[in-house]
Motif scaffolding. Sequence first.
Motif, PDB file in Angstrom:
ATOM      1  N   THR A 187       0.804  -1.223   0.000  1.00 29.80           N
ATOM      2  CA  THR A 187       0.000   0.000   0.000  1.00 29.80           C
ATOM      3  C   THR A 187       0.840   1.277   0.000  1.00 29.80           C
ATOM      4  N   GLY A 188       2.106   1.185   0.418  1.00 33.18           N
ATOM      5  CA  GLY A 188       2.936   2.375   0.572  1.00 33.18           C
ATOM      6  C   GLY A 188       2.708   3.096   1.886  1.00 33.18           C
ATOM      7  N   GLU A 189       1.845   2.544   2.735  1.00 24.55           N
ATOM      8  CA  GLU A 189       1.526   3.186   4.008  1.00 24.55           C
ATOM      9  C   GLU A 189       2.681   3.037   5.003  1.00 24.55           C
ATOM     10  N   VAL A 190       3.063   4.153   5.621  1.00 23.44           N
ATOM     11  CA  VAL A 190       4.072   4.113   6.672  1.00 23.44           C
ATOM     12  C   VAL A 190       3.383   3.659   7.953  1.00 23.44           C
ATOM     13  N   VAL A 191       3.734   2.475   8.415  1.00 21.37           N
ATOM     14  CA  VAL A 191       3.064   1.902   9.588  1.00 21.37           C
ATOM     15  C   VAL A 191       3.861   2.117  10.868  1.00 21.37           C
ATOM     16  N   GLY A 192       5.139   2.467  10.748  1.00 19.83           N
ATOM     17  CA  GLY A 192       5.961   2.675  11.936  1.00 19.83           C
ATOM     18  C   GLY A 192       7.145   3.568  11.623  1.00 19.83           C
ATOM     19  N   LYS A 193       7.760   4.102  12.700  1.00 13.78           N
ATOM     20  CA  LYS A 193       8.883   5.015  12.526  1.00 13.78           C
ATOM     21  C   LYS A 193       9.851   4.878  13.688  1.00 13.78           C
ATOM     22  N   PHE A 194      11.126   4.726  13.370  1.00  8.94           N
ATOM     23  CA  PHE A 194      12.199   4.743  14.360  1.00  8.94           C
ATOM     24  C   PHE A 194      12.787   6.153  14.393  1.00  8.94           C
ATOM     25  N   ASP A 195      12.987   6.676  15.587  1.00 11.16           N
ATOM     26  CA  ASP A 195      13.594   7.995  15.734  1.00 11.16           C
ATOM     27  C   ASP A 195      15.027   7.823  16.259  1.00 11.16           C
ATOM     28  N   PHE A 196      16.012   8.103  15.396  1.00  9.46           N
ATOM     29  CA  PHE A 196      17.421   7.958  15.761  1.00  9.46           C
ATOM     30  C   PHE A 196      18.088   9.316  15.985  1.00  9.46           C
ATOM     31  N   THR A 197      17.314  10.258  16.498  1.00  5.81           N
ATOM     32  CA  THR A 197      17.849  11.606  16.716  1.00  5.81           C
ATOM     33  C   THR A 197      19.068  11.599  17.628  1.00  5.81           C
ATOM     34  N   LYS A 198      19.003  10.872  18.740  1.00  2.23           N
ATOM     35  CA  LYS A 198      20.092  10.907  19.712  1.00  2.23           C
ATOM     36  C   LYS A 198      21.397  10.371  19.134  1.00  2.23           C
ATOM     37  N   ILE A 199      21.294   9.368  18.260  1.00  2.00           N
ATOM     38  CA  ILE A 199      22.493   8.849  17.616  1.00  2.00           C
ATOM     39  C   ILE A 199      22.985   9.812  16.538  1.00  2.00           C
ATOM     40  N   THR A 200      22.046  10.283  15.720  1.00  2.00           N
ATOM     41  CA  THR A 200      22.408  11.059  14.536  1.00  2.00           C
ATOM     42  C   THR A 200      22.996  12.418  14.869  1.00  2.00           C
ATOM     43  N   GLU A 201      22.449  13.105  15.881  1.00  2.00           N
ATOM     44  CA  GLU A 201      22.852  14.486  16.128  1.00  2.00           C
ATOM     45  C   GLU A 201      24.308  14.638  16.529  1.00  2.00           C
ATOM     46  N   GLN A 202      24.919  13.583  17.060  1.00  2.00           N
ATOM     47  CA  GLN A 202      26.330  13.692  17.432  1.00  2.00           C
ATOM     48  C   GLN A 202      27.230  13.743  16.199  1.00  2.00           C
ATOM     49  N   TYR A 203      26.715  13.307  15.032  1.00  2.00           N
ATOM     50  CA  TYR A 203      27.501  13.357  13.805  1.00  2.00           C
ATOM     51  C   TYR A 203      27.123  14.545  12.924  1.00  2.00           C
ATOM     52  N   THR A 204      25.859  14.915  12.907  1.00  2.00           N
ATOM     53  CA  THR A 204      25.427  16.013  12.040  1.00  2.00           C
ATOM     54  C   THR A 204      25.721  17.387  12.635  1.00  2.00           C
ATOM     55  N   LYS A 205      26.027  17.464  13.921  1.00  2.00           N
ATOM     56  CA  LYS A 205      26.290  18.776  14.526  1.00  2.00           C
ATOM     57  C   LYS A 205      27.547  19.428  13.955  1.00  2.00           C
ATOM     58  N   ASP A 206      28.506  18.622  13.500  1.00  2.00           N
ATOM     59  CA  ASP A 206      29.733  19.156  12.926  1.00  2.00           C
ATOM     60  C   ASP A 206      29.691  19.222  11.404  1.00  2.00           C
ATOM     61  N   ASP A 207      28.857  18.383  10.793  1.00  2.00           N
ATOM     62  CA  ASP A 207      28.720  18.380   9.334  1.00  2.00           C
ATOM     63  C   ASP A 207      27.331  17.869   8.996  1.00  2.00           C
ATOM     64  N   SER A 208      26.513  18.731   8.407  1.00  2.47           N
ATOM     65  CA  SER A 208      25.110  18.384   8.142  1.00  2.47           C
ATOM     66  C   SER A 208      24.966  17.259   7.122  1.00  2.47           C
ATOM     67  N   GLU A 209      26.037  16.943   6.383  1.00  2.00           N
ATOM     68  CA  GLU A 209      25.973  15.856   5.409  1.00  2.00           C
ATOM     69  C   GLU A 209      26.259  14.492   6.015  1.00  2.00           C
ATOM     70  N   HIS A 210      26.678  14.460   7.269  1.00  2.00           N
ATOM     71  CA  HIS A 210      26.978  13.187   7.933  1.00  2.00           C
ATOM     72  C   HIS A 210      25.695  12.569   8.480  1.00  2.00           C
ATOM     73  N   VAL A 211      24.791  12.265   7.569  1.00  2.41           N
ATOM     74  CA  VAL A 211      23.434  11.869   7.943  1.00  2.41           C
ATOM     75  C   VAL A 211      23.299  10.354   8.095  1.00  2.41           C
ATOM     76  N   LEU A 212      22.251   9.959   8.787  1.00  2.07           N
ATOM     77  CA  LEU A 212      21.850   8.558   8.869  1.00  2.07           C
ATOM     78  C   LEU A 212      21.602   8.049   7.450  1.00  2.07           C
ATOM     79  N   ASN A 213      22.255   6.935   7.080  1.00  2.00           N
ATOM     80  CA  ASN A 213      22.076   6.454   5.716  1.00  2.00           C
ATOM     81  C   ASN A 213      22.555   5.019   5.556  1.00  2.00           C
TER      82      ASN A 213
END
Length: 341
Positions: free
Chosen positions: A290-316
Amino acid sequence: MKKSFITGFAAVLLLVSCKNDKKILDSLADYNNSMEEKGYHFGDKLNLPEEVTDNAESISISFGDKETSDLTIDPKFFDFGDNEVTFNIKTKGGETLSQDATINVFSKIPEQDIAYKIVAEYPHDPEYFVEGFLLDGNTVYESDGLKNASQLIRYSLGATTPTTTEKQPANIFSEGIAIAGDKVYQLTYQNKIGFIYDKNTLKKISEFPLPDEFGEGWGLTYDGKNLIADSGSNDLYYLDVNNPSKVVKTVPVGGNKTIYNQINELEYHNGFIYANVWHQPYILKINPSTGEVVGKFDFTKITEQYTKDDSEHVLNGIAFKGENMLVTGKNWPKIYEVAVQ
């Protein structure tokens, strides 16, 4: 005198009719503009203003070569996200009016926030600009991007030195990868080609043009039947694994309040597609039918320690180790193993 009176009366009628038509179209435009941001959900009825319905003999909506007079958000006609449509109104005065509009459609059920716990960490070479990431047994296959630096590598989980490396030409910007059988499939960003490699040696077997339906290659995965690609929008493109230039079908993705454009790295696992959203710290769990998003993981706490110095260092980076998820990102020094709670 009589002829002049008739002519004048007709002019008045025409003026009244034009004003009435303008009221209908203005009212319809105001309504559609007010609803575009709020959006609709499947099953919702379009409650058009009385200025429109009271003066209309019939109303229909056309979508290119399709048309319906049922003013309900029906998945037979509408997709998640922006739907460019045309309203066709036949007035009681005999006029035919048309107006273009955008109807934005969201999922009816809110996506679940999925809890997780970090259970292990592994080293990852921070020089790797991760674009594609998957695990086969205990072997990581990784596609690293950027021109003059793109490569396809494999290494044991926990190691940082590749056991096999296939460097790309300087003009290539590597993107998502997927394993199907004994082959590794790889997309490129704007080079409009894809590559097929031998899984065991990483030697290139062949290449193929990307489908005309999308201009850029982003994420790629395999569901056991089709390759599934995305191109930075909210669309998933199912590709024929024997002819990856052919799109079998397209499935738009949507959440309850957000249309997740720029979905990127993909992973298929146990009947669901997992996708990260570029420049956002989220991984989505998507119902592929269906394409419906049924759930979401929030990895903000992990990601922000890398993106704070370079915005391109994203979760991927998304892979699965049994039922646990592995996540990493562009130029991250770690791979995280998380258990879903």
